[in-house]
Motif scaffolding. Structure first.
Motif, mmCIF file in Angstrom:
data_model
loop_
_atom_site.group_PDB
_atom_site.id
_atom_site.type_symbol
_atom_site.label_atom_id
_atom_site.label_comp_id
_atom_site.label_asym_id
_atom_site.label_seq_id
_atom_site.Cartn_x
_atom_site.Cartn_y
_atom_site.Cartn_z
ATOM 1 N N LEU A 29 10.975 68.227 75.339
ATOM 2 C CA LEU A 29 10.534 67.304 74.301
ATOM 3 C C LEU A 29 11.499 66.124 74.194
ATOM 4 O O LEU A 29 11.060 64.967 74.071
ATOM 5 C CB LEU A 29 10.437 68.033 72.958
ATOM 6 C CG LEU A 29 9.966 67.202 71.760
ATOM 7 C CD1 LEU A 29 8.566 66.656 71.998
ATOM 8 C CD2 LEU A 29 9.997 68.040 70.490
ATOM 9 N N SER A 30 12.782 66.357 74.263
ATOM 10 C CA SER A 30 13.778 65.276 74.198
ATOM 11 C C SER A 30 13.614 64.316 75.370
ATOM 12 O O SER A 30 13.716 63.096 75.210
ATOM 13 C CB SER A 30 15.206 65.865 74.203
ATOM 14 O OG SER A 30 15.426 66.650 73.056
ATOM 15 N N TYR A 31 13.358 64.871 76.545
ATOM 16 C CA TYR A 31 13.132 64.027 77.718
ATOM 17 C C TYR A 31 11.888 63.160 77.529
ATOM 18 O O TYR A 31 11.879 61.970 77.859
ATOM 19 C CB TYR A 31 12.970 64.903 78.960
ATOM 20 C CG TYR A 31 12.661 64.125 80.221
ATOM 21 C CD1 TYR A 31 13.679 63.577 80.988
ATOM 22 C CD2 TYR A 31 11.344 63.943 80.639
ATOM 23 C CE1 TYR A 31 13.398 62.862 82.140
ATOM 24 C CE2 TYR A 31 11.047 63.227 81.787
ATOM 25 C CZ TYR A 31 12.076 62.691 82.531
ATOM 26 O OH TYR A 31 11.790 61.975 83.668
ATOM 27 N N MET A 32 10.828 63.755 76.979
ATOM 28 C CA MET A 32 9.591 63.013 76.766
ATOM 29 C C MET A 32 9.817 61.849 75.800
ATOM 30 O O MET A 32 9.361 60.729 76.033
ATOM 31 C CB MET A 32 8.507 63.940 76.213
ATOM 32 C CG MET A 32 7.174 63.249 75.968
ATOM 33 S SD MET A 32 5.929 64.346 75.241
ATOM 34 C CE MET A 32 6.621 64.561 73.600
ATOM 35 N N LEU A 33 10.540 62.083 74.701
ATOM 36 C CA LEU A 33 10.800 61.029 73.725
ATOM 37 C C LEU A 33 11.641 59.914 74.335
ATOM 38 O O LEU A 33 11.420 58.732 74.062
ATOM 39 C CB LEU A 33 11.504 61.615 72.504
ATOM 40 C CG LEU A 33 10.660 62.569 71.659
ATOM 41 C CD1 LEU A 33 11.505 63.225 70.574
ATOM 42 C CD2 LEU A 33 9.481 61.828 71.038
ATOM 43 N N LYS A 34 12.584 60.265 75.177
ATOM 44 C CA LYS A 34 13.396 59.265 75.859
ATOM 45 C C LYS A 34 12.547 58.464 76.837
ATOM 46 O O LYS A 34 12.705 57.243 76.983
ATOM 47 C CB LYS A 34 14.550 59.950 76.612
ATOM 48 C CG LYS A 34 15.468 58.980 77.343
ATOM 49 C CD LYS A 34 16.583 59.731 78.055
ATOM 50 C CE LYS A 34 17.491 58.762 78.825
ATOM 51 N NZ LYS A 34 18.575 59.504 79.536
ATOM 52 N N TYR A 35 11.601 59.129 77.487
ATOM 53 C CA TYR A 35 10.755 58.477 78.499
ATOM 54 C C TYR A 35 9.832 57.447 77.868
ATOM 55 O O TYR A 35 9.378 56.530 78.536
ATOM 56 C CB TYR A 35 9.944 59.544 79.228
ATOM 57 C CG TYR A 35 9.437 59.112 80.581
ATOM 58 C CD1 TYR A 35 10.307 59.054 81.672
ATOM 59 C CD2 TYR A 35 8.111 58.774 80.780
ATOM 60 C CE1 TYR A 35 9.861 58.677 82.919
ATOM 61 C CE2 TYR A 35 7.653 58.385 82.030
ATOM 62 C CZ TYR A 35 8.528 58.340 83.089
ATOM 63 O OH TYR A 35 8.078 57.964 84.317
ATOM 64 N N TYR A 36 9.551 57.570 76.554
ATOM 65 C CA TYR A 36 8.691 56.608 75.877
ATOM 66 C C TYR A 36 9.265 55.199 75.885
ATOM 67 O O TYR A 36 8.562 54.238 75.608
ATOM 68 C CB TYR A 36 8.481 57.017 74.412
ATOM 69 C CG TYR A 36 7.514 58.148 74.183
ATOM 70 C CD1 TYR A 36 6.554 58.466 75.128
ATOM 71 C CD2 TYR A 36 7.574 58.894 73.023
ATOM 72 C CE1 TYR A 36 5.672 59.504 74.912
ATOM 73 C CE2 TYR A 36 6.691 59.935 72.789
ATOM 74 C CZ TYR A 36 5.744 60.237 73.739
ATOM 75 O OH TYR A 36 4.869 61.265 73.524
ATOM 76 N N SER A 37 10.564 55.066 76.165
ATOM 77 C CA SER A 37 11.185 53.754 76.109
ATOM 78 C C SER A 37 10.648 52.817 77.188
ATOM 79 O O SER A 37 10.796 51.605 77.089
ATOM 80 C CB SER A 37 12.704 53.888 76.257
ATOM 81 O OG SER A 37 13.037 54.488 77.511
ATOM 82 N N ALA A 38 10.015 53.369 78.235
ATOM 83 C CA ALA A 38 9.416 52.523 79.268
ATOM 84 C C ALA A 38 8.153 51.867 78.704
ATOM 85 O O ALA A 38 7.232 52.568 78.301
ATOM 86 C CB ALA A 38 9.068 53.358 80.502
ATOM 87 N N PRO A 39 8.087 50.526 78.652
ATOM 88 C CA PRO A 39 6.961 49.842 77.993
ATOM 89 C C PRO A 39 5.596 50.259 78.524
ATOM 90 O O PRO A 39 4.648 50.417 77.758
ATOM 91 C CB PRO A 39 7.238 48.359 78.276
ATOM 92 C CG PRO A 39 8.719 48.285 78.459
ATOM 93 C CD PRO A 39 9.096 49.572 79.132
ATOM 94 N N ARG A 40 5.470 50.471 79.831
ATOM 95 C CA ARG A 40 4.151 50.763 80.368
ATOM 96 C C ARG A 40 3.642 52.135 79.932
ATOM 97 O O ARG A 40 2.444 52.408 79.977
ATOM 98 C CB ARG A 40 4.148 50.677 81.890
ATOM 99 C CG ARG A 40 4.785 51.839 82.621
ATOM 100 C CD ARG A 40 4.857 51.564 84.116
ATOM 101 N NE ARG A 40 5.229 52.754 84.852
ATOM 102 C CZ ARG A 40 4.356 53.623 85.340
ATOM 103 N NH1 ARG A 40 3.080 53.468 85.113
ATOM 104 N NH2 ARG A 40 4.761 54.670 86.029
#
Length: 327
Positions: free
Chosen positions: A130-141
């Motif tokens: 879950l932490s990885y997923m939230l961090k991955y949201y930072s990519a605009p696309r």
């Protein structure tokens, strides 16, 4: 729950305003489906609203496909019980399972919708995934409309390819679970009714209206001129799987074309659609205004075709002029 509280869960502002204006009285099944269909609230919030429906609204008999719920309340209680149970079980792994974060990205190409599945690192901890997923949201696309975020339990030794995904959940941009898909062998019929079914609600939309889905991407997010109004009844005791009861058909400019209009069937329920802001129509999209006038019998076919041809010619001239200026 009262009608105002239920309308707050409807995605479309146009639908919300219309149902409030006619003082529409929802059945408990309609109210529960509206809550389920909300595009961004957490599953925990949905469960609290469903419990409120059970406490404050009368029971009803509901038909879903070939199945009949004599007591919708009983079916909803079973659904809530299993969803709460599954929420508590999701972070747990059995032998040979692991967590995987995945993005499903919708593409629109030549009028055809397809999905690609981007899978990422594997985790033995749900919280780490879950932490990885939230961090991955930072990519605009990855924040674009038309993208679905999932965490799935995967099996290392599946019996067949269909068994590879044991269970999982959809998430909103806040990292909150919005829906579950768990292969527990206990899935109630109401789960299919919510996921596959649709409720027939009164709608303000008419032939010739220019609408769009502001919550989705690609063709749904683009303007569409209605040529077929959904067959919504004044009151519907059923959750239907027959698409002809709830679909919209409308004209849409063919992607990357010189102005070819095609008829499309938007993918989501019409309660997700709003009126398109006319001041945002640019270029070839100006055709939509004149097509709307024609479908509403404000202009005849000859005048529409003349304006249509003139608009395409002018836009083609602008594009050609721009090419020469850049060259």
């Amino acid at each position: 729950m009262n009608s105002k509280e239920i309308c707050d869960y409807i995605n479309s502002a146009a639908m919300r305003d219309y149902l409030l204006s006619i003082k529409y009285e929802f059945s408990s099944a309609e109210a529960a489906w509206v809550v389920y269909n909300h595009n961004n609230i957490s599953l925990d919030s949905k469960i609290e609203s469903w419990k409120s429906i059970l406490d404050s609204m009368p029971d009803c008999k509901v038909v879903f496909g070939n199945n009949t719920f004599e007591s919708f309340h009983d079916a909803l209680r079973e659904y809530i019980y299993l969803q709460e149970k599954n929420l508590s079980c999701l972070p747990e792994l059995s032998d040979g399972e692991y967590f995987e974060f995945s993005l499903q990205i919708m593409h629109q190409n030549n009028g055809t919708t397809s999905w690609t599945d981007e899978s990422h690192e594997c985790f033995t901890s749900y919280n780490d995934c879950l932490s990885y997923m939230l961090k991955y949201y930072s990519a605009p696309r990855h924040l674009e409309k038309g993208t679905s975020r999932l965490i799935r339990k995967m099996s290392l030794n599946p019996k067949c390819i269909e068994d590879r995904v044991a269970s999982g959940a959809d998430y909103n941009l806040n990292g909150e679970i919005t829906d579950l898909f768990l292969d527990t062998g206990e899935e109630p019929l109401l789960m299919d009714a919510f996921f596959w079914g649709d409720i027939s609600l009164p709608t303000p939309f008419e032939v010739g209206d220019i609408i769009y889905n502001p919550f989705s991407g690609f063709a749904q997010n683009s303007p569409t001129v209605i040529c077929k109004v959904p067959n919504a009844s004044e009151s519907s005791p059923s959750i239907t799987i027959d698409p002809y009861d709830y679909e919209i058909e409308g004209y849409h400019l063919f992607p990357n074309s010189q102005g070819y209009l095609m008829v499309i069937e938007p993918l989501s329920h019409y309660s997700d659609y709003d009126y398109y802001p006319l001041d945002q129509l640019e270029g070839k999209q100006q055709i939509y205004k004149n097509l709307s006038d024609y479908l509403k019998n404000k202009i005849d076919l000859s005048k529409f075709l003349n304006i249509y041809t003139e608009t395409l010619f002018n836009e083609q001239c602008k594009e050609t002029r721009s090419l020469f200026e850049r060259g």
